[in-house]
Design a protein around this motif. Structure first.
Motif, PDB file in Angstrom:
ATOM      1  N   ASN A  24      35.972  30.744  38.537  1.00  0.00           N
ATOM      2  CA  ASN A  24      36.955  32.149  39.719  1.00  0.00           C
ATOM      3  C   ASN A  24      37.981  32.279  38.961  1.00  0.00           C
ATOM      4  O   ASN A  24      38.863  32.247  38.882  1.00  0.00           O
ATOM      5  CB  ASN A  24      37.888  30.949  40.632  1.00  0.00           C
ATOM      6  CG  ASN A  24      38.942  29.728  40.320  1.00  0.00           C
ATOM      7  OD1 ASN A  24      38.134  29.121  38.764  1.00  0.00           O
ATOM      8  ND2 ASN A  24      39.405  28.698  40.583  1.00  0.00           N
ATOM      9  N   SER A  25      37.682  32.567  37.796  1.00  0.00           N
ATOM     10  CA  SER A  25      38.441  33.663  37.334  1.00  0.00           C
ATOM     11  C   SER A  25      39.487  34.608  38.057  1.00  0.00           C
ATOM     12  O   SER A  25      38.251  35.153  38.669  1.00  0.00           O
ATOM     13  CB  SER A  25      37.555  34.032  35.745  1.00  0.00           C
ATOM     14  OG  SER A  25      36.837  33.630  35.551  1.00  0.00           O
ATOM     15  N   ALA A  26      40.428  34.929  36.955  1.00  0.00           N
ATOM     16  CA  ALA A  26      41.295  36.522  37.887  1.00  0.00           C
ATOM     17  C   ALA A  26      40.078  37.603  37.338  1.00  0.00           C
ATOM     18  O   ALA A  26      39.104  38.092  36.104  1.00  0.00           O
ATOM     19  CB  ALA A  26      42.769  36.131  37.178  1.00  0.00           C
ATOM     20  N   ARG A  57      36.057  45.230  43.347  1.00  0.00           N
ATOM     21  CA  ARG A  57      35.244  44.856  44.877  1.00  0.00           C
ATOM     22  C   ARG A  57      34.391  46.237  45.784  1.00  0.00           C
ATOM     23  O   ARG A  57      33.989  45.802  46.733  1.00  0.00           O
ATOM     24  CB  ARG A  57      36.700  44.363  46.136  1.00  0.00           C
ATOM     25  CG  ARG A  57      36.637  42.441  45.371  1.00  0.00           C
ATOM     26  CD  ARG A  57      38.010  42.260  46.620  1.00  0.00           C
ATOM     27  NE  ARG A  57      37.713  41.291  45.741  1.00  0.00           N
ATOM     28  CZ  ARG A  57      38.599  40.580  44.423  1.00  0.00           C
ATOM     29  NH1 ARG A  57      38.945  41.846  43.849  1.00  0.00           N
ATOM     30  NH2 ARG A  57      38.578  39.215  44.528  1.00  0.00           N
TER      31      ARG A  57
ATOM     32  N   HIS B 193      43.834  37.914  47.443  1.00  0.00           N
ATOM     33  CA  HIS B 193      42.878  37.465  47.115  1.00  0.00           C
ATOM     34  C   HIS B 193      43.496  35.844  46.423  1.00  0.00           C
ATOM     35  O   HIS B 193      42.581  35.513  46.769  1.00  0.00           O
ATOM     36  CB  HIS B 193      41.962  38.092  45.900  1.00  0.00           C
ATOM     37  CG  HIS B 193      41.557  39.546  47.027  1.00  0.00           C
ATOM     38  ND1 HIS B 193      40.923  39.232  47.330  1.00  0.00           N
ATOM     39  CD2 HIS B 193      42.027  40.026  46.364  1.00  0.00           C
ATOM     40  CE1 HIS B 193      40.555  40.711  47.639  1.00  0.00           C
ATOM     41  NE2 HIS B 193      40.996  41.389  47.254  1.00  0.00           N
ATOM     42  N   TYR B 199      39.900  32.300  46.179  1.00  0.00           N
ATOM     43  CA  TYR B 199      41.337  32.148  45.755  1.00  0.00           C
ATOM     44  C   TYR B 199      41.385  33.091  43.911  1.00  0.00           C
ATOM     45  O   TYR B 199      41.716  32.441  42.976  1.00  0.00           O
ATOM     46  CB  TYR B 199      41.418  30.865  45.079  1.00  0.00           C
ATOM     47  CG  TYR B 199      41.047  29.861  46.551  1.00  0.00           C
ATOM     48  CD1 TYR B 199      42.112  30.119  48.196  1.00  0.00           C
ATOM     49  CD2 TYR B 199      40.631  29.249  46.743  1.00  0.00           C
ATOM     50  CE1 TYR B 199      41.505  29.531  48.323  1.00  0.00           C
ATOM     51  CE2 TYR B 199      40.246  28.817  47.749  1.00  0.00           C
ATOM     52  CZ  TYR B 199      40.840  28.770  49.002  1.00  0.00           C
ATOM     53  OH  TYR B 199      40.572  27.934  49.808  1.00  0.00           O
ATOM     54  N   ILE B 200      41.269  34.536  44.641  1.00  0.00           N
ATOM     55  CA  ILE B 200      40.779  34.834  42.980  1.00  0.00           C
ATOM     56  C   ILE B 200      42.264  35.931  42.586  1.00  0.00           C
ATOM     57  O   ILE B 200      42.480  36.721  43.406  1.00  0.00           O
ATOM     58  CB  ILE B 200      40.350  35.763  42.984  1.00  0.00           C
ATOM     59  CG1 ILE B 200      38.383  35.384  42.884  1.00  0.00           C
ATOM     60  CG2 ILE B 200      39.845  36.929  41.415  1.00  0.00           C
ATOM     61  CD1 ILE B 200      37.959  34.362  42.207  1.00  0.00           C
ATOM     62  N   PRO B 201      42.797  35.858  41.741  1.00  0.00           N
ATOM     63  CA  PRO B 201      43.968  36.471  41.308  1.00  0.00           C
ATOM     64  C   PRO B 201      43.717  37.653  40.192  1.00  0.00           C
ATOM     65  O   PRO B 201      42.580  37.492  40.217  1.00  0.00           O
ATOM     66  CB  PRO B 201      44.926  35.582  40.227  1.00  0.00           C
ATOM     67  CG  PRO B 201      44.070  33.999  40.167  1.00  0.00           C
ATOM     68  CD  PRO B 201      43.357  34.478  40.259  1.00  0.00           C
TER      69      PRO B 201
END
Lengths: 512, 512
Positions: A24-26, A57, B193, B199-201
């Motif tokens: 889940n890295s940014a 996305r 997000h 949960y991606i910043p």
């Protein structure tokens, strides 16, 4: 990281792993990580942060990345649709005192897409740099000079992109090579100390800046690179020219002569470089630039002789309207070899025959008769022009002789002589040797390299490593002051004969 | 180059050699060379080029240089009069969800000049982050949230500079530590997000930016630094707090508890760091933040007992108007030790005596009678509040117990427990131990470190090396998911007794 060879600006496609609870890295971190591999992390421009999540996305976590190598730091300037056809463009600018030449390239496939050339509009405020810098010290002068040249380059970008049918916002990198003063005037920096002892510019290393500080419609995150210069005398255009000539990489000693508005000469090899620039003081006033008119439609650029008739070629094959430098040198060679001028460059009336006339009370020569001319009048050269040519060729030869002597080599030791510049591009070495303007060496030692300043700026777009190379050239080159002392004047006097007072220096000319 | 210890932003006086014909480097090159010594050359911001020649001549080639260390690259932001008194200022910002705390420092002498605290004005659009992020996804919502918090920080800068009597343009560096969501909202980045699986910043490493992208009146070339964050759960405020606590540098294992709006716990030493953040799921809804009202004038922050009378102290020594978290924990400890509540936290009517009342049909306790109150009514605590406190203290203890168990150490192995955060700053460890909220360890193991997020941001202003340290903390810390599974619920149930179902865990409480 394996460092791949790439341009100053370049494009790299990436496909990212999809985000998940266990990875889940940014979004931006994921992208930069993919770009860095195991090397240092690139830095992204801030405006990208606002759109990266949406675009990744939309593009299924793939993108074409527009990158810029700034020293050790890789900058991510933009991301493009991986399926799209948007191009990332670069522009090389040769920012001359007289002319501005620009070239549009595709950074991805390294293809030249368009070129344009225009007069430097600052000419209206002064044809020479000195006048312009004086103008720049007036209240709004610097701003006006900056606006004029900035507007010209902006117009040039528009022309290039119109030619190529591509949007200006696709320009991410601009490289500029110009002399110290022009670079200052373009950047809007105070230039007054450049022309006053001890001749101190604001900067010799302007480096990389955001292009939107100087130009209007390029990509808002685009970068502009300025070639470094040395003091007020060696400009970035010369560094760029050396870079393109490659003399700084060779084992053998070579010479680079850039003949444009001024003559600049660099001698050296991979171990050392020495150079001198500009006309050498008042004795040589007018330098090598006073020979003939500027090239243009109908201007004679080649002269040869068949029997008693001159054969002239003109630009665009139009009826002749005048003669430019390269044509003038050809003509002088023909005149000398046929005895129409003597070793001092004086017209010999008997040899000239009917071509010998008096114009404003002074001797002159008819090159093209009125009936063949494009102007309705005969195309002539005056004795005064010939005298001036002799001084100019003597100046050129003396500068070359002096710099070679200063480092203790001979002309025969030179592996190559690279002839660059707008003037150099058209000159016929055979003619130039005949009049003793350049040394009498095997003709294959001479190599014309065209607009080396523009070519160097293009090279910079294609290879970020050249930035270090340009800095290394700057750091290595030694400036040789051409003192107009007694020795210089003696050599200059010797060179004022055609080809020279010492004819042994020009064996092939003697043979003819 | 000998690398001297210096701040992220700092001031260095230089005196340059005078330019001459034999030393004719450009003005900016001369200045940068003096600043670099034998190390890499600093980069100057472009606006400096326009004034450097004039100012250096005005100041006899001396200046105080304002520098900023950006990674490996030293940036020259400004030059100041070497004889002048202008200060180069820095501001540390603790960007909390609820409160914003700011501190003004002198970068040259590292002195704190002023501090200010204000409510986060985004509260008006939602007291919790979730509501704000939902608001940010509306058309103008993100812009509105950015504007609100940006305006608040701008106001804060004005307040700080007014207090110190210094101009805002003297602020060259701002450091910001905030949680992931607040950092995104402040930067104006899409935050949607962050709250949706997975949960991606947008970014975990915003790094250094130009401050005028975010704030209005600081120096135009100023820089802003954002602490990195980890995923959406560990914010820059926690990284900043760890940095200040120093637990990542110690051989011994220590614990950092930051109790603010959420509880964040980090355990570790120089070799490893693990942490968990936030309330652990719906079972703990309200977490540890539902205890009492926000501290403010007249709020009871300490409670003790003398005979049968409570002794309360209030903020600003005003007549009491309510009770805040630290006061409530003191009160609960007093009530438990005097038997006025039982081990389940229920009010014991006979022990409470006349303090026991019914309020809205439910039991409650009078803390301060109406005649001594600042509101005109009695200050009471309800059984519901006490139940909530018991759940909260149980949550706190269970979180600590779980993280310690996860890595296989015992509370006894902890060298230090650093208690940070606005709430943590006021809590009395003696009382917190009495009710079983925190483990029963020797009192000197506990150390309050105040607003560690603000302190870390201040530290960052003072030492550029902390930037690498913050990145290293970020890279090293492991996130421990506090699954609310059966084991967790069993431990949570055990902790819902005062002090605990297993009184052996709290020997000093049993003694009392």
């Amino acid at each position: 990281m394996i460092r791949h060879d790439h341009g100053l600006g370049w494009v790299r496609p990436v496909r990212l792993s999809m985000p998940s609870l266990s990875d889940n890295s940014a979004d931006m971190d994921r992208l930069l990580r993919a770009l860095s591999g195991t090397g240092p992390c690139p830095v992204a421009t801030f405006s990208l942060y606002q759109k990266v999540s949406r675009l990744l996305r939309q593009w299924d976590f793939a993108a074409r990345c527009v990158l810029f190598q700034e020293g050790e730091q890789l900058q991510l300037l933009d991301i493009l649709d991986p399926q799209g056809t948007e191009k990332a463009l670069g522009v090389a600018v040769d920012l001359g005192t007289t002319r501005i030449v620009m070239r549009l390239v595709d950074l991805e496939c390294r293809e030249i897409l368009a070129e344009t050339v225009m007069d430097n509009p600052q000419i209206g405020l002064g044809s020479d740099i000195l006048t312009r810098i004086h103008h720049a010290s007036t209240d709004s002068g610097a701003e006006e000079l900056k606006r004029l040249v900035g507007q010209a380059v902006d117009d040039g970008l528009e022309t290039l992109c119109l030619q190529a049918g591509l949007p200006i916002e696709g320009i991410y990198v601009v490289t500029v090579s110009g002399n110290t003063a022009m670079t200052h005037l373009f950047m809007g920096l105070p230039a007054e100390h450049i022309i006053r002892e001890p001749y101190i510019p604001v900067t010799n290393t302007p480096g990389t800046r955001r292009v939107n500080r100087f130009l209007q419609n390029t990509h808002p995150e685009g970068r502009i690179y300025f070639f470094p210069n040395i003091g007020s005398y060696f400009g970035g255009d010369l560094i760029s020219g050396i870079l393109y000539s490659g003399i700084h990489r060779l084992n053998e000693t070579s010479l680079l002569v850039d003949v444009g508005t001024n003559a600049e000469v660099v001698l050296g090899n991979r171990d050392w470089l020495v150079g001198c620039a500009g006309a050498a003081g008042p004795a040589l006033e007018g330098g090598v630039s006073s020979m003939g008119m500027t090239a243009g439609a109908g201007v004679i650029d080649r002269v040869s002789i068949t029997g008693e008739d001159f054969t002239v070629t003109t630009i665009d094959q139009l009826p002749p309207v005048g003669i430019c430098g390269s044509g003038f040198i050809d003509l002088a060679a023909v005149l000398f070899l046929t005895g129409m001028i003597d070793a001092k460059g004086k017209l010999v009336e008997p040899a000239c025959g009917s071509r010998y006339i008096q114009e404003h009370g002074l001797p002159a020569l008819v090159v093209v008769a009125a009936e063949s001319s494009g102007t309705g009048s005969a195309i002539t050269v005056s004795q005064a022009s010939l005298d001036s040519l002799v001084r100019s060729k003597a100046a050129m030869y003396t500068i070359l002789e002096t710099i070679v002597m200063k480092v203790g080599v001979g002309f025969g030791d030179l592996e190559k002589i690279y002839v660059a510049g707008t003037f150099g591009a058209y000159i016929d070495p055979e003619s130039a040797i005949s009049i003793g303007m350049i040394p009498d060496l095997a003709r294959d030692r001479y190599e014309k390299i065209g607009n080396s300043s523009l070519e160097g700026a293009t090279l910079m777009l294609y290879g970020d490593r050249y930035m270090k190379e340009a800095d290394a050239i700057r750091d290595r080159i030694t400036y040789v002051e051409l003192n107009v002392d007694q020795d210089f004047m003696i050599r200059f006097s010797g060179a004022k004969f055609i080809p020279h007072t010492d004819p042994d220096l020009f064996p092939t000319v003697r043979k003819k």
